[in-house]
Design a protein around this motif. Structure first.
Motif, mmCIF file in Angstrom:
data_model
loop_
_atom_site.group_PDB
_atom_site.id
_atom_site.type_symbol
_atom_site.label_atom_id
_atom_site.label_comp_id
_atom_site.label_asym_id
_atom_site.label_seq_id
_atom_site.Cartn_x
_atom_site.Cartn_y
_atom_site.Cartn_z
ATOM 1 N N UNK A 26 0.846 -1.198 0.000
ATOM 2 C CA UNK A 26 0.000 0.000 0.000
ATOM 3 C C UNK A 26 0.882 1.249 0.000
ATOM 4 N N UNK A 27 1.923 1.260 0.833
ATOM 5 C CA UNK A 27 2.833 2.415 0.868
ATOM 6 C C UNK A 27 3.481 2.651 -0.502
ATOM 7 N N UNK A 28 3.979 1.581 -1.117
ATOM 8 C CA UNK A 28 4.647 1.710 -2.416
ATOM 9 C C UNK A 28 3.638 2.135 -3.485
ATOM 10 N N UNK A 29 2.445 1.566 -3.459
ATOM 11 C CA UNK A 29 1.418 1.923 -4.444
ATOM 12 C C UNK A 29 1.023 3.399 -4.313
ATOM 13 N N UNK A 30 0.881 3.884 -3.091
ATOM 14 C CA UNK A 30 0.539 5.295 -2.885
ATOM 15 C C UNK A 30 1.644 6.202 -3.407
ATOM 16 N N UNK A 31 2.872 5.839 -3.106
ATOM 17 C CA UNK A 31 4.023 6.641 -3.520
ATOM 18 C C UNK A 31 4.131 6.703 -5.046
ATOM 19 N N UNK A 32 3.690 5.637 -5.725
ATOM 20 C CA UNK A 32 3.816 5.546 -7.178
ATOM 21 C C UNK A 32 2.513 5.776 -7.932
ATOM 22 N N UNK A 33 1.432 6.031 -7.205
ATOM 23 C CA UNK A 33 0.112 6.127 -7.820
ATOM 24 C C UNK A 33 -0.133 4.911 -8.713
ATOM 25 N N UNK A 34 0.144 3.738 -8.150
ATOM 26 C CA UNK A 34 0.104 2.479 -8.897
ATOM 27 C C UNK A 34 -1.172 1.695 -8.615
ATOM 28 N N UNK A 35 -1.480 0.794 -9.520
ATOM 29 C CA UNK A 35 -2.562 -0.158 -9.309
ATOM 30 C C UNK A 35 -2.060 -1.239 -8.345
ATOM 31 N N UNK A 36 -2.920 -1.622 -7.404
ATOM 32 C CA UNK A 36 -2.581 -2.672 -6.443
ATOM 33 C C UNK A 36 -3.447 -3.884 -6.729
ATOM 34 N N UNK A 37 -2.797 -5.023 -6.930
ATOM 35 C CA UNK A 37 -3.508 -6.272 -7.197
ATOM 36 C C UNK A 37 -3.284 -7.194 -6.003
ATOM 37 N N UNK A 38 -4.367 -7.496 -5.291
ATOM 38 C CA UNK A 38 -4.317 -8.387 -4.133
ATOM 39 C C UNK A 38 -4.657 -9.790 -4.620
ATOM 40 N N UNK A 39 -3.735 -10.726 -4.444
ATOM 41 C CA UNK A 39 -3.939 -12.055 -5.015
ATOM 42 C C UNK A 39 -3.784 -13.159 -3.985
ATOM 43 N N UNK A 40 -4.540 -14.221 -4.220
ATOM 44 C CA UNK A 40 -4.413 -15.448 -3.448
ATOM 45 C C UNK A 40 -4.543 -16.590 -4.441
ATOM 46 N N UNK A 41 -3.740 -17.617 -4.229
ATOM 47 C CA UNK A 41 -3.773 -18.782 -5.104
ATOM 48 C C UNK A 41 -4.133 -19.995 -4.258
ATOM 49 N N UNK A 42 -5.236 -20.615 -4.603
ATOM 50 C CA UNK A 42 -5.692 -21.808 -3.884
ATOM 51 C C UNK A 42 -5.159 -23.032 -4.602
ATOM 52 N N UNK A 43 -4.456 -23.841 -3.852
ATOM 53 C CA UNK A 43 -3.929 -25.083 -4.401
ATOM 54 C C UNK A 43 -4.947 -26.182 -4.144
ATOM 55 N N UNK A 44 -5.615 -26.600 -5.199
ATOM 56 C CA UNK A 44 -6.694 -27.591 -5.087
ATOM 57 C C UNK A 44 -6.203 -28.918 -4.509
ATOM 58 N N UNK A 45 -4.926 -29.225 -4.690
ATOM 59 C CA UNK A 45 -4.404 -30.496 -4.175
ATOM 60 C C UNK A 45 -4.551 -30.603 -2.666
ATOM 61 N N UNK A 46 -4.619 -29.467 -1.984
ATOM 62 C CA UNK A 46 -4.743 -29.500 -0.525
ATOM 63 C C UNK A 46 -6.081 -30.056 -0.072
ATOM 64 N N UNK A 47 -7.038 -30.166 -0.991
ATOM 65 C CA UNK A 47 -8.352 -30.684 -0.646
ATOM 66 C C UNK A 47 -8.532 -32.148 -1.056
ATOM 67 N N UNK A 48 -7.492 -32.777 -1.584
ATOM 68 C CA UNK A 48 -7.617 -34.162 -2.035
ATOM 69 C C UNK A 48 -7.908 -35.132 -0.900
ATOM 70 N N UNK A 49 -7.456 -34.812 0.298
ATOM 71 C CA UNK A 49 -7.687 -35.702 1.430
ATOM 72 C C UNK A 49 -9.137 -35.681 1.890
ATOM 73 N N UNK A 50 -9.847 -34.623 1.537
ATOM 74 C CA UNK A 50 -11.255 -34.510 1.897
ATOM 75 C C UNK A 50 -12.053 -35.413 0.965
ATOM 76 N N UNK B 248 -5.839 4.661 -1.865
ATOM 77 C CA UNK B 248 -5.581 4.141 -3.208
ATOM 78 C C UNK B 248 -6.866 4.205 -4.020
ATOM 79 N N UNK B 249 -6.724 4.406 -5.313
ATOM 80 C CA UNK B 249 -7.906 4.511 -6.164
ATOM 81 C C UNK B 249 -8.048 3.346 -7.131
ATOM 82 N N UNK B 250 -6.985 2.573 -7.313
ATOM 83 C CA UNK B 250 -7.001 1.483 -8.278
ATOM 84 C C UNK B 250 -6.568 0.186 -7.589
ATOM 85 N N UNK B 251 -7.548 -0.562 -7.082
ATOM 86 C CA UNK B 251 -7.285 -1.801 -6.334
ATOM 87 C C UNK B 251 -8.146 -2.906 -6.921
ATOM 88 N N UNK B 252 -7.535 -4.042 -7.180
ATOM 89 C CA UNK B 252 -8.274 -5.204 -7.677
ATOM 90 C C UNK B 252 -7.917 -6.434 -6.854
#
Length: 145
Positions: A26-50, A81-85
């Motif tokens: 957030x600090x770097x994005x504000x300083x650069x007026x940059x777009x911030x992309x918040x990401x998470x990657x779900x690894x489906x293999x972690x659910x194989x035991x279910x 920030x104005x550009x967050x996805x």
């Protein structure tokens, strides 16, 4: 002279390390007026035991992850920030965060938290942060404890 960033990717998994990475991103994005992309990657293999017929755990995890990303997007917007996805992907977190997402989103900086696992765990299972540092297709900023 400081480098200018226009698209910043931050890996969010709810850990203390990812929260520190979020704050720095957030600090770097504000300083650069940059777009911030918040990401998470779900690894489906972690659910194989279910049980394969019980998708409730997977759905709850996906819904919780979406909520986490939305909450942090709101916090980033509240910080000015104005550009967050948000971006929820499926697959290998290492590969997605190091190469797939940066290429598809034209990212020029990845901000991630340092690993919270021990040396032995890192040797056995590896670290997403370590992998990203060694394979990223753009600049990487590791936020340490």
């Amino acid at each position: 002279m400081e480098q200018k960033y226009s698209r910043i990717l931050v890996g969010m998994d709810g850990s203390a390390e990812s929260l520190k990475a979020f704050d720095e991103a957030v600090r770097v994005a504000k300083r650069n007026d940059a777009e911030l992309i918040l990401a998470n990657v779900i690894e489906k293999r972690s659910f194989l035991a279910v049980n394969t017929y019980d998708t409730i755990a997977e759905e709850q995890h996906e819904n919780g992850t979406k909520l986490l990303l939305q909450q942090f997007a709101k916090e980033a917007l509240d910080e000015g920030l104005t550009n967050v996805r948000t971006l929820l992907e499926y697959g290998s977190p290492k590969v997605a965060m190091a190469t797939k997402i940066p290429k598809q989103e034209n990212v020029d900086l990845i901000v991630i938290g340092a690993t919270g696992i021990s040396y032995i765990e890192r040797v056995v299972v590896g670290s997403v942060a370590s992998y990203i540092v060694n394979h990223a297709t753009c600049n990487t900023l590791i936020v340490r404890k």
